[in-house]
Design a protein around this motif. Structure first.
Motif, PDB file in Angstrom:
ATOM      1  N   GLN A   1       0.836  -1.348   0.102  1.00 44.16           N
ATOM      2  CA  GLN A   1       0.131  -0.008  -0.022  1.00 44.16           C
ATOM      3  C   GLN A   1       0.912   1.211   0.090  1.00 44.16           C
ATOM      4  O   GLN A   1       0.390   2.472   0.077  1.00 44.16           O
ATOM      5  CB  GLN A   1      -0.903   0.051   1.104  1.00 44.16           C
ATOM      6  CG  GLN A   1      -1.905  -1.238   1.005  1.00 44.16           C
ATOM      7  CD  GLN A   1      -3.077  -1.028   2.357  1.00 44.16           C
ATOM      8  OE1 GLN A   1      -2.475  -0.903   3.433  1.00 44.16           O
ATOM      9  NE2 GLN A   1      -4.142  -1.492   1.966  1.00 44.16           N
ATOM     10  N   GLY A   2       2.271   1.248  -0.068  1.00 46.02           N
ATOM     11  CA  GLY A   2       3.095   2.420  -0.087  1.00 46.02           C
ATOM     12  C   GLY A   2       3.121   3.177   0.846  1.00 46.02           C
ATOM     13  O   GLY A   2       3.210   4.291   0.863  1.00 46.02           O
ATOM     14  N   GLY A   3       2.633   2.905   2.021  1.00 49.03           N
ATOM     15  CA  GLY A   3       2.624   3.691   3.303  1.00 49.03           C
ATOM     16  C   GLY A   3       1.664   4.813   3.249  1.00 49.03           C
ATOM     17  O   GLY A   3       1.783   5.877   3.856  1.00 49.03           O
ATOM     18  N   LEU A   4       0.695   4.602   2.296  1.00 45.44           N
ATOM     19  CA  LEU A   4      -0.354   5.711   2.180  1.00 45.44           C
ATOM     20  C   LEU A   4      -1.359   6.076   3.338  1.00 45.44           C
ATOM     21  O   LEU A   4      -2.132   6.786   3.246  1.00 45.44           O
ATOM     22  CB  LEU A   4      -1.059   5.443   0.851  1.00 45.44           C
ATOM     23  CG  LEU A   4      -0.239   5.388  -0.364  1.00 45.44           C
ATOM     24  CD1 LEU A   4      -0.987   5.648  -1.686  1.00 45.44           C
ATOM     25  CD2 LEU A   4       0.731   6.646  -0.517  1.00 45.44           C
ATOM     26  N   ARG A   5      -1.343   4.854   4.212  1.00 36.97           N
ATOM     27  CA  ARG A   5      -2.512   4.876   5.297  1.00 36.97           C
ATOM     28  C   ARG A   5      -1.781   5.439   6.560  1.00 36.97           C
ATOM     29  O   ARG A   5      -1.187   4.699   7.247  1.00 36.97           O
ATOM     30  CB  ARG A   5      -3.177   3.501   5.241  1.00 36.97           C
ATOM     31  CG  ARG A   5      -4.006   3.150   4.154  1.00 36.97           C
ATOM     32  CD  ARG A   5      -4.793   1.826   4.629  1.00 36.97           C
ATOM     33  NE  ARG A   5      -5.221   1.298   3.405  1.00 36.97           N
ATOM     34  CZ  ARG A   5      -6.667   0.583   3.319  1.00 36.97           C
ATOM     35  NH1 ARG A   5      -7.172   0.380   4.309  1.00 36.97           N
ATOM     36  NH2 ARG A   5      -6.960   0.223   1.989  1.00 36.97           N
ATOM     37  N   PRO A   6      -2.477   6.428   7.234  1.00 34.79           N
ATOM     38  CA  PRO A   6      -2.182   6.555   8.694  1.00 34.79           C
ATOM     39  C   PRO A   6      -3.211   5.872   9.340  1.00 34.79           C
ATOM     40  O   PRO A   6      -4.256   5.838   9.260  1.00 34.79           O
ATOM     41  CB  PRO A   6      -2.390   8.144   8.640  1.00 34.79           C
ATOM     42  CG  PRO A   6      -3.455   8.573   7.614  1.00 34.79           C
ATOM     43  CD  PRO A   6      -3.287   7.256   6.627  1.00 34.79           C
ATOM     44  N   GLU A   7      -2.634   5.281  10.592  1.00 34.28           N
ATOM     45  CA  GLU A   7      -3.407   4.563  11.471  1.00 34.28           C
ATOM     46  C   GLU A   7      -4.155   3.598  10.742  1.00 34.28           C
ATOM     47  O   GLU A   7      -5.216   3.211  11.378  1.00 34.28           O
ATOM     48  CB  GLU A   7      -4.223   5.478  12.368  1.00 34.28           C
ATOM     49  CG  GLU A   7      -3.497   6.425  13.227  1.00 34.28           C
ATOM     50  CD  GLU A   7      -3.202   7.718  12.540  1.00 34.28           C
ATOM     51  OE1 GLU A   7      -4.009   8.106  11.350  1.00 34.28           O
ATOM     52  OE2 GLU A   7      -2.241   8.268  12.842  1.00 34.28           O
ATOM     53  N   GLY A   8      -3.709   3.119   9.590  1.00 32.49           N
ATOM     54  CA  GLY A   8      -4.386   1.867   8.960  1.00 32.49           C
ATOM     55  C   GLY A   8      -5.599   2.516   8.090  1.00 32.49           C
ATOM     56  O   GLY A   8      -6.442   1.602   7.449  1.00 32.49           O
ATOM     57  N   LEU A   9      -5.796   3.865   7.837  1.00 31.76           N
ATOM     58  CA  LEU A   9      -7.126   4.322   7.203  1.00 31.76           C
ATOM     59  C   LEU A   9      -6.682   5.222   6.156  1.00 31.76           C
ATOM     60  O   LEU A   9      -5.519   5.590   5.885  1.00 31.76           O
ATOM     61  CB  LEU A   9      -7.887   5.448   8.104  1.00 31.76           C
ATOM     62  CG  LEU A   9      -8.343   4.810   9.269  1.00 31.76           C
ATOM     63  CD1 LEU A   9      -9.403   5.751  10.049  1.00 31.76           C
ATOM     64  CD2 LEU A   9      -9.020   3.422   9.292  1.00 31.76           C
ATOM     65  N   LEU A  10      -7.144   5.398   4.999  1.00 31.78           N
ATOM     66  CA  LEU A  10      -6.955   5.770   3.645  1.00 31.78           C
ATOM     67  C   LEU A  10      -7.468   7.288   4.036  1.00 31.78           C
ATOM     68  O   LEU A  10      -6.456   8.021   3.261  1.00 31.78           O
ATOM     69  CB  LEU A  10      -7.877   5.245   2.608  1.00 31.78           C
ATOM     70  CG  LEU A  10      -7.467   5.883   1.199  1.00 31.78           C
ATOM     71  CD1 LEU A  10      -5.931   5.152   0.793  1.00 31.78           C
ATOM     72  CD2 LEU A  10      -8.426   4.880   0.243  1.00 31.78           C
ATOM     73  N   GLY A  11      -8.385   7.719   4.538  1.00 35.00           N
ATOM     74  CA  GLY A  11      -8.515   8.989   4.764  1.00 35.00           C
ATOM     75  C   GLY A  11      -8.132   9.650   5.946  1.00 35.00           C
ATOM     76  O   GLY A  11      -7.212   9.299   6.371  1.00 35.00           O
ATOM     77  N   HIS A  12      -8.765  10.215   6.706  1.00 35.33           N
ATOM     78  CA  HIS A  12      -8.490  11.042   8.120  1.00 35.33           C
ATOM     79  C   HIS A  12      -8.833   9.924   9.272  1.00 35.33           C
ATOM     80  O   HIS A  12      -9.774   9.177   8.901  1.00 35.33           O
ATOM     81  CB  HIS A  12      -9.152  12.305   8.443  1.00 35.33           C
ATOM     82  CG  HIS A  12     -10.595  12.128   8.519  1.00 35.33           C
ATOM     83  ND1 HIS A  12     -11.132  11.895   9.788  1.00 35.33           N
ATOM     84  CD2 HIS A  12     -11.571  12.377   7.785  1.00 35.33           C
ATOM     85  CE1 HIS A  12     -12.651  11.831   9.838  1.00 35.33           C
ATOM     86  NE2 HIS A  12     -12.796  11.967   8.492  1.00 35.33           N
ATOM     87  N   ALA A  13      -8.258  10.052  10.529  1.00 41.34           N
ATOM     88  CA  ALA A  13      -8.314   9.326  11.540  1.00 41.34           C
ATOM     89  C   ALA A  13      -8.548  10.176  12.623  1.00 41.34           C
ATOM     90  O   ALA A  13      -8.401   9.884  13.846  1.00 41.34           O
ATOM     91  CB  ALA A  13      -7.133   8.386  11.845  1.00 41.34           C
ATOM     92  N   ARG A  14      -8.925  11.487  12.357  1.00 40.08           N
ATOM     93  CA  ARG A  14      -9.249  12.498  13.487  1.00 40.08           C
ATOM     94  C   ARG A  14     -10.655  12.436  13.902  1.00 40.08           C
ATOM     95  O   ARG A  14     -10.812  13.156  14.979  1.00 40.08           O
ATOM     96  CB  ARG A  14      -8.766  13.768  13.098  1.00 40.08           C
ATOM     97  CG  ARG A  14      -7.019  13.797  12.602  1.00 40.08           C
ATOM     98  CD  ARG A  14      -7.060  15.295  11.917  1.00 40.08           C
ATOM     99  NE  ARG A  14      -7.160  16.291  12.706  1.00 40.08           N
ATOM    100  CZ  ARG A  14      -7.214  17.442  12.212  1.00 40.08           C
ATOM    101  NH1 ARG A  14      -6.915  17.696  10.952  1.00 40.08           N
ATOM    102  NH2 ARG A  14      -7.324  18.757  13.039  1.00 40.08           N
ATOM    103  N   GLY A  15     -11.512  11.875  13.201  1.00 42.29           N
ATOM    104  CA  GLY A  15     -13.038  11.930  13.703  1.00 42.29           C
ATOM    105  C   GLY A  15     -13.562  13.180  13.406  1.00 42.29           C
ATOM    106  O   GLY A  15     -12.982  14.086  12.721  1.00 42.29           O
ATOM    107  N   LYS A  16     -14.695  13.344  14.016  1.00 40.68           N
ATOM    108  CA  LYS A  16     -15.530  14.831  13.852  1.00 40.68           C
ATOM    109  C   LYS A  16     -16.353  15.201  15.116  1.00 40.68           C
ATOM    110  O   LYS A  16     -16.263  14.442  15.860  1.00 40.68           O
ATOM    111  CB  LYS A  16     -16.515  14.660  12.791  1.00 40.68           C
ATOM    112  CG  LYS A  16     -15.996  14.446  11.211  1.00 40.68           C
ATOM    113  CD  LYS A  16     -15.179  15.621  10.798  1.00 40.68           C
ATOM    114  CE  LYS A  16     -14.605  15.330   9.575  1.00 40.68           C
ATOM    115  NZ  LYS A  16     -15.791  15.566   8.372  1.00 40.68           N
ATOM    116  N   SER A  17     -16.375  16.277  15.198  1.00 38.74           N
ATOM    117  CA  SER A  17     -16.550  16.801  16.765  1.00 38.74           C
ATOM    118  C   SER A  17     -18.158  17.245  16.540  1.00 38.74           C
ATOM    119  O   SER A  17     -18.642  18.041  15.805  1.00 38.74           O
ATOM    120  CB  SER A  17     -15.795  17.980  16.998  1.00 38.74           C
ATOM    121  OG  SER A  17     -14.706  17.077  17.359  1.00 38.74           O
ATOM    122  N   ALA A  18     -18.903  17.114  17.762  1.00 40.34           N
ATOM    123  CA  ALA A  18     -20.308  17.748  18.088  1.00 40.34           C
ATOM    124  C   ALA A  18     -19.835  18.740  18.852  1.00 40.34           C
ATOM    125  O   ALA A  18     -19.415  18.528  19.974  1.00 40.34           O
ATOM    126  CB  ALA A  18     -21.373  16.790  18.617  1.00 40.34           C
TER     127      ALA A  18
END
Length: 342
Positions: A177-194
């Motif tokens: 996968q060429g090291g493209l995943r942070p924390e194993g995810l393709l997109g973000h791993a920061r979550g979203k906030s209420a």
């Protein structure tokens, strides 16, 4: 997939805000799903005109729809419409934050779906010194060789702590996968906030952008599933849109994160070859048997516990959306279709 058990609304009212330029079936699923979970209102900022979406949602009183064109930006924000999507999202979220009559406002992308059925209860239990609740996200992936039957099929990847994994396991999880995943995810791993409404807070894409005496709480479970590309063609079109909006795909930060820039670079290097683009998608987004087994052993993959098409078909039955990949690809904007060979 199974439907979520919808909890009765508690004492905390929550709204959702999103800036979207997506096909009508996805917007219908997004709206219907979150209203079924108990959202009081959906603040939808259309990033491009779409008569089908406007006609579909005009009768839905819980939807506050805004066409965020250049005229709106001049009137609402006193300036030109920014070419950067992240800035438009932040401005629109802040606009909704000032207008919301709810207790909390949750900022999502249109391909992100809340999974927990008791969000209202979780928010109601937070003490007043907590200004926002960060909802941890997982991400949809496919199993290599499997043919998805519906638009939301697949499995959900949970974020991992790469530093906490043995080297042999990191190699197995991310091989090829060429090291493209942070924390194993393709997109973000920061979550979203209420975010708690009525406070001196500035809405951001993932969390408030200003310092405050108020603190953050974090959901104790993965609460959002991110469908980073509903189909291979949709994912490829998403990368093209990022590259066009930012003007270049080579500077770290231009597309919001290092891994997205690496994806843009890998995609641009293919020179528009549709077969190679599909192969890149499958390499990044389809789990091999070994990767699946390793993730299962670490508790980093699970079935997707909901199907947003259930609520969409119930609320928008007359639209007749099939929610197949073929139908969805036909709904993609013509410029994206031609660019990715649909």
């Amino acid at each position: 997939m199974t439907g979520l058990r919808h909890a009765p609304r508690g004492t905390a009212r929550w709204d959702v805000v999103t800036t979207a330029r997506e096909p009508a079936p996805l917007i219908a699923a997004f709206v219907a799903h979150h209203l079924a979970l108990g959202a009081s209102r959906i603040h939808l900022y259309l990033d491009a005109p779409d008569p089908e979406i406007e006609a579909l949602l005009a009768p839905v009183r819980e939807v506050r729809m805004t066409f965020a064109d250049a005229r709106f930006h001049r009137h609402a924000y006193g300036g030109r419409r920014s070419p950067r999507l992240n800035r438009r999202q932040r401005l629109n979220a802040q606009h909704a934050y000032r207008r919301s009559e709810a207790d909390w406002l949750l900022h999502l992308d249109a391909d992100e779906f809340v999974m927990v059925a008791d969000l209202d209860a979780q928010l109601a239990e937070l003490p007043p010194e907590i200004g926002w609740l960060r909802l941890v996200n997982g991400e949809r992936a496919y199993l290599k060789g499997a043919r998805p039957r519906g638009l939301f099929d697949g499995v959900m990847l949970l974020p991992s702590d790469n530093g906490g994994l043995p080297r042999w396991m990191r190699r197995g999880l991310f091989s090829g996968q060429g090291g493209l995943r942070p924390e194993g995810l393709l997109g973000h791993a920061r979550g979203k906030s209420a975010v708690r409404c009525g406070q001196a807070l500035s809405m951001g894409v993932h969390s408030p952008r200003v310092k405050s005496d108020l603190g953050e709480a974090v959901s104790g479970e993965v609460a959002i599933c991110h469908f980073d590309g509903l189909t291979p063609a949709h994912w490829q079109g998403k990368l093209l849109r990022y590259a066009a909006a930012e003007g270049h795909a080579t500077q770290i930060g231009a597309a919001g994160s290092r891994q997205r820039v690496l994806q843009l670079q890998a995609f641009a290097a293919l020179g528009g070859n549709a077969t190679a683009a599909r192969a890149l998608h499958d390499r990044l987004r389809c789990l091999t048997d070994v990767q699946l087994e390793l993730r299962q052993a670490r508790g980093l993959v699970r079935d997707i516990p909901f199907d947003p098409t259930e609520a969409a078909r119930a609320r928008f039955a007359d639209a007749g959306y099939a929610y197949s990949a073929e139908e969805f690809d036909r709904c993609l904007m013509p410029e994206r279709q031609s660019a990715v060979g649909v």
